[in-house]
Design a protein around this motif. Structure first.
Motif, PDB file in Angstrom:
ATOM      1  N   LEU A   3     -12.311  48.699 -32.605  1.00  0.00           N
ATOM      2  CA  LEU A   3     -11.822  49.990 -32.131  1.00  0.00           C
ATOM      3  C   LEU A   3     -10.900  50.614 -33.169  1.00  0.00           C
ATOM      4  CD1 LEU A   3     -10.884  48.932 -28.494  1.00  0.00           C
ATOM      5  CD2 LEU A   3     -12.873  50.273 -29.169  1.00  0.00           C
ATOM      6  N   SER A   4     -10.883  51.942 -33.202  1.00  0.00           N
ATOM      7  CA  SER A   4      -9.914  52.646 -34.041  1.00  0.00           C
ATOM      8  C   SER A   4      -8.535  52.528 -33.393  1.00  0.00           C
ATOM      9  CB  SER A   4     -10.299  54.119 -34.175  1.00  0.00           C
ATOM     10  OG  SER A   4     -10.108  54.778 -32.923  1.00  0.00           O
ATOM     11  N   LYS A   5      -7.513  52.943 -34.112  1.00  0.00           N
ATOM     12  CA  LYS A   5      -6.145  52.878 -33.569  1.00  0.00           C
ATOM     13  C   LYS A   5      -6.035  53.703 -32.276  1.00  0.00           C
ATOM     14  CE  LYS A   5      -1.334  53.485 -34.759  1.00  0.00           C
ATOM     15  NZ  LYS A   5      -0.323  53.675 -35.758  1.00  0.00           N
ATOM     16  N   SER A   6      -6.604  54.904 -32.261  1.00  0.00           N
ATOM     17  CA  SER A   6      -6.557  55.751 -31.065  1.00  0.00           C
ATOM     18  C   SER A   6      -7.332  55.120 -29.915  1.00  0.00           C
ATOM     19  CB  SER A   6      -7.147  57.134 -31.365  1.00  0.00           C
ATOM     20  OG  SER A   6      -6.396  57.783 -32.340  1.00  0.00           O
ATOM     21  N   GLU A   7      -8.469  54.519 -30.232  1.00  0.00           N
ATOM     22  CA  GLU A   7      -9.264  53.849 -29.195  1.00  0.00           C
ATOM     23  C   GLU A   7      -8.521  52.638 -28.649  1.00  0.00           C
ATOM     24  OE1 GLU A   7     -13.691  55.014 -30.960  1.00  0.00           O
ATOM     25  OE2 GLU A   7     -12.741  53.127 -31.550  1.00  0.00           O
ATOM     26  N   GLU A   8      -7.860  51.887 -29.532  1.00  0.00           N
ATOM     27  CA  GLU A   8      -7.078  50.730 -29.073  1.00  0.00           C
ATOM     28  C   GLU A   8      -5.949  51.160 -28.148  1.00  0.00           C
ATOM     29  OE1 GLU A   8      -5.490  48.087 -32.041  1.00  0.00           O
ATOM     30  OE2 GLU A   8      -7.463  47.270 -32.496  1.00  0.00           O
ATOM     31  N   GLU A   9      -5.315  52.258 -28.475  1.00  0.00           N
ATOM     32  CA  GLU A   9      -4.226  52.771 -27.627  1.00  0.00           C
ATOM     33  C   GLU A   9      -4.763  53.094 -26.231  1.00  0.00           C
ATOM     34  OE1 GLU A   9      -0.752  56.229 -27.705  1.00  0.00           O
ATOM     35  OE2 GLU A   9      -2.368  56.312 -29.173  1.00  0.00           O
ATOM     36  N   LEU A  10      -5.903  53.765 -26.174  1.00  0.00           N
ATOM     37  CA  LEU A  10      -6.512  54.097 -24.883  1.00  0.00           C
ATOM     38  C   LEU A  10      -7.013  52.836 -24.181  1.00  0.00           C
ATOM     39  CD1 LEU A  10      -7.468  56.097 -22.765  1.00  0.00           C
ATOM     40  CD2 LEU A  10      -9.466  56.574 -24.205  1.00  0.00           C
ATOM     41  N   MET A  11      -7.570  51.917 -24.941  1.00  0.00           N
ATOM     42  CA  MET A  11      -8.077  50.675 -24.347  1.00  0.00           C
ATOM     43  C   MET A  11      -6.940  49.885 -23.715  1.00  0.00           C
ATOM     44  SD  MET A  11     -11.096  49.347 -24.084  1.00  0.00           S
ATOM     45  CE  MET A  11     -11.347  48.060 -22.880  1.00  0.00           C
ATOM     46  N   ASN A  12      -5.768  49.870 -24.354  1.00  0.00           N
ATOM     47  CA  ASN A  12      -4.606  49.186 -23.770  1.00  0.00           C
ATOM     48  C   ASN A  12      -4.229  49.791 -22.426  1.00  0.00           C
ATOM     49  OD1 ASN A  12      -3.629  46.913 -25.312  1.00  0.00           O
ATOM     50  ND2 ASN A  12      -3.315  48.356 -26.981  1.00  0.00           N
ATOM     51  N   ILE A  13      -4.352  51.097 -22.305  1.00  0.00           N
ATOM     52  CA  ILE A  13      -4.069  51.762 -21.026  1.00  0.00           C
ATOM     53  C   ILE A  13      -5.096  51.334 -19.982  1.00  0.00           C
ATOM     54  CG2 ILE A  13      -4.037  54.005 -19.846  1.00  0.00           C
ATOM     55  CD1 ILE A  13      -2.899  55.172 -22.516  1.00  0.00           C
ATOM     56  N   ILE A  14      -6.353  51.298 -20.374  1.00  0.00           N
ATOM     57  CA  ILE A  14      -7.412  50.903 -19.430  1.00  0.00           C
ATOM     58  C   ILE A  14      -7.239  49.448 -19.013  1.00  0.00           C
ATOM     59  CG2 ILE A  14      -9.915  50.586 -19.162  1.00  0.00           C
ATOM     60  CD1 ILE A  14     -10.222  53.055 -21.058  1.00  0.00           C
ATOM     61  N   TRP A  15      -6.911  48.571 -19.962  1.00  0.00           N
ATOM     62  CA  TRP A  15      -6.655  47.166 -19.597  1.00  0.00           C
ATOM     63  C   TRP A  15      -5.505  47.073 -18.609  1.00  0.00           C
ATOM     64  CZ3 TRP A  15      -7.221  45.973 -25.384  1.00  0.00           C
ATOM     65  CH2 TRP A  15      -8.509  45.490 -25.663  1.00  0.00           C
ATOM     66  N   LYS A  16      -4.468  47.841 -18.829  1.00  0.00           N
ATOM     67  CA  LYS A  16      -3.295  47.796 -17.950  1.00  0.00           C
ATOM     68  C   LYS A  16      -3.636  48.307 -16.548  1.00  0.00           C
ATOM     69  CE  LYS A  16       1.449  49.430 -17.552  1.00  0.00           C
ATOM     70  NZ  LYS A  16       2.483  50.277 -18.121  1.00  0.00           N
ATOM     71  N   LEU A  17      -4.368  49.425 -16.476  1.00  0.00           N
ATOM     72  CA  LEU A  17      -4.689  50.032 -15.184  1.00  0.00           C
ATOM     73  C   LEU A  17      -5.865  49.349 -14.471  1.00  0.00           C
ATOM     74  CD1 LEU A  17      -4.288  53.810 -16.112  1.00  0.00           C
ATOM     75  CD2 LEU A  17      -2.632  52.331 -14.950  1.00  0.00           C
ATOM     76  N   LYS A  18      -6.726  48.666 -15.231  1.00  0.00           N
ATOM     77  CA  LYS A  18      -7.933  47.990 -14.733  1.00  0.00           C
ATOM     78  C   LYS A  18      -9.049  48.966 -14.346  1.00  0.00           C
ATOM     79  CE  LYS A  18      -5.638  43.744 -13.286  1.00  0.00           C
ATOM     80  NZ  LYS A  18      -4.449  43.907 -14.038  1.00  0.00           N
ATOM     81  N   LYS A  19      -8.741  49.994 -13.627  1.00  0.00           N
ATOM     82  CA  LYS A  19      -9.678  51.082 -13.290  1.00  0.00           C
ATOM     83  C   LYS A  19      -8.887  52.376 -13.329  1.00  0.00           C
ATOM     84  CE  LYS A  19     -12.820  48.603 -10.217  1.00  0.00           C
ATOM     85  NZ  LYS A  19     -13.406  48.593  -8.865  1.00  0.00           N
ATOM     86  N   ALA A  20      -9.507  53.439 -13.862  1.00  0.00           N
ATOM     87  CA  ALA A  20      -8.737  54.675 -13.991  1.00  0.00           C
ATOM     88  C   ALA A  20      -9.639  55.891 -14.089  1.00  0.00           C
ATOM     89  CB  ALA A  20      -7.849  54.612 -15.228  1.00  0.00           C
ATOM     90  N   PHE A  21      -9.203  56.951 -13.455  1.00  0.00           N
ATOM     91  CA  PHE A  21      -9.827  58.256 -13.610  1.00  0.00           C
ATOM     92  C   PHE A  21      -9.158  58.970 -14.774  1.00  0.00           C
ATOM     93  CE2 PHE A  21     -10.480  57.199  -9.138  1.00  0.00           C
ATOM     94  CZ  PHE A  21     -11.836  57.485  -8.982  1.00  0.00           C
ATOM     95  N   THR A  41     -13.655  62.282 -25.683  1.00  0.00           N
ATOM     96  CA  THR A  41     -14.363  61.869 -26.898  1.00  0.00           C
ATOM     97  C   THR A  41     -14.142  60.387 -27.164  1.00  0.00           C
ATOM     98  OG1 THR A  41     -14.179  64.078 -27.853  1.00  0.00           O
ATOM     99  CG2 THR A  41     -14.574  62.265 -29.394  1.00  0.00           C
ATOM    100  N   LEU A  42     -12.896  59.926 -27.040  1.00  0.00           N
ATOM    101  CA  LEU A  42     -12.594  58.510 -27.235  1.00  0.00           C
ATOM    102  C   LEU A  42     -13.349  57.645 -26.223  1.00  0.00           C
ATOM    103  CD1 LEU A  42      -8.734  58.685 -27.852  1.00  0.00           C
ATOM    104  CD2 LEU A  42     -10.497  58.197 -29.560  1.00  0.00           C
ATOM    105  N   LEU A  43     -13.368  58.066 -24.969  1.00  0.00           N
ATOM    106  CA  LEU A  43     -14.078  57.321 -23.931  1.00  0.00           C
ATOM    107  C   LEU A  43     -15.571  57.241 -24.224  1.00  0.00           C
ATOM    108  CD1 LEU A  43     -12.234  58.659 -20.774  1.00  0.00           C
ATOM    109  CD2 LEU A  43     -12.234  56.289 -21.576  1.00  0.00           C
ATOM    110  N   LYS A  44     -16.149  58.318 -24.711  1.00  0.00           N
ATOM    111  CA  LYS A  44     -17.576  58.334 -25.060  1.00  0.00           C
ATOM    112  C   LYS A  44     -17.850  57.324 -26.168  1.00  0.00           C
ATOM    113  CE  LYS A  44     -21.803  60.164 -25.728  1.00  0.00           C
ATOM    114  NZ  LYS A  44     -22.629  59.016 -26.042  1.00  0.00           N
ATOM    115  N   ARG A  45     -17.014  57.338 -27.208  1.00  0.00           N
ATOM    116  CA  ARG A  45     -17.197  56.392 -28.318  1.00  0.00           C
ATOM    117  C   ARG A  45     -17.021  54.951 -27.842  1.00  0.00           C
ATOM    118  NH1 ARG A  45     -13.704  59.611 -32.661  1.00  0.00           N
ATOM    119  NH2 ARG A  45     -12.269  57.913 -32.214  1.00  0.00           N
ATOM    120  N   MET A  46     -16.021  54.716 -26.992  1.00  0.00           N
ATOM    121  CA  MET A  46     -15.757  53.369 -26.497  1.00  0.00           C
ATOM    122  C   MET A  46     -16.875  52.891 -25.565  1.00  0.00           C
ATOM    123  SD  MET A  46     -11.707  54.059 -25.990  1.00  0.00           S
ATOM    124  CE  MET A  46     -11.314  52.659 -24.990  1.00  0.00           C
TER     125      MET A  46
END
Length: 121
Positions: A3-21, A41-46
């Motif tokens: 993952l890119s740095k921006s994707e990792e930042e978003l992924m950390n949020i998703i890991w923390k929340l487990k499920k998220a809108f 855009t980040l979500l699409k790439r991920m």
């Protein structure tokens, strides 16, 4: 895949929340918050990379991780050891313990962790 740095930042949020809108994801960022289109855009790439998927609920998507945080970072650290430390865990450990300026107490904790792993094997 990584993952890119921006994707990792978003992924950390998703890991923390487990499920998220989308609104949950935006709400988890500090100010200045990224634009909704940026997060989309980040979500699409991920999603394309196989890190995230979603359930469609009406017109909304509920995102969730497909990869465990532990698995991602384990692969990342193993790649660092292989690529930057000649596949030598001892070179990595030497660098880590010297360059991170750990306290005596932290070094003792590391020794206890290593001793515990040795006993298990």
């Amino acid at each position: 895949m990584q993952l890119s740095k921006s994707e990792e930042e978003l992924m950390n949020i998703i890991w923390k929340l487990k499920k998220a809108f989308m609104k949950d994801l935006i709400g988890a960022y500090l100010e200045p918050k990224p634009a909704t289109t940026t997060i989309a855009t980040l979500l699409k790439r991920m999603t394309d990379k196989g890190f995230v998927s979603y359930n469609t609920l009406g017109r909304s998507r509920e995102y969730f991780p497909l990869v465990k945080k532990k698995d991602y970072f384990s692969k990342h650290v193993n790649g660092l050891i292989k690529n930057f430390f000649n596949d030598s865990a001892s070179q990595f450990a030497s660098f880590f313990t010297k360059e991170t300026h750990l306290s005596k107490e932290q070094l003792k904790e590391l020794r206890q962790l290593i001793d515990s792993e040795i006993k298990k094997k």
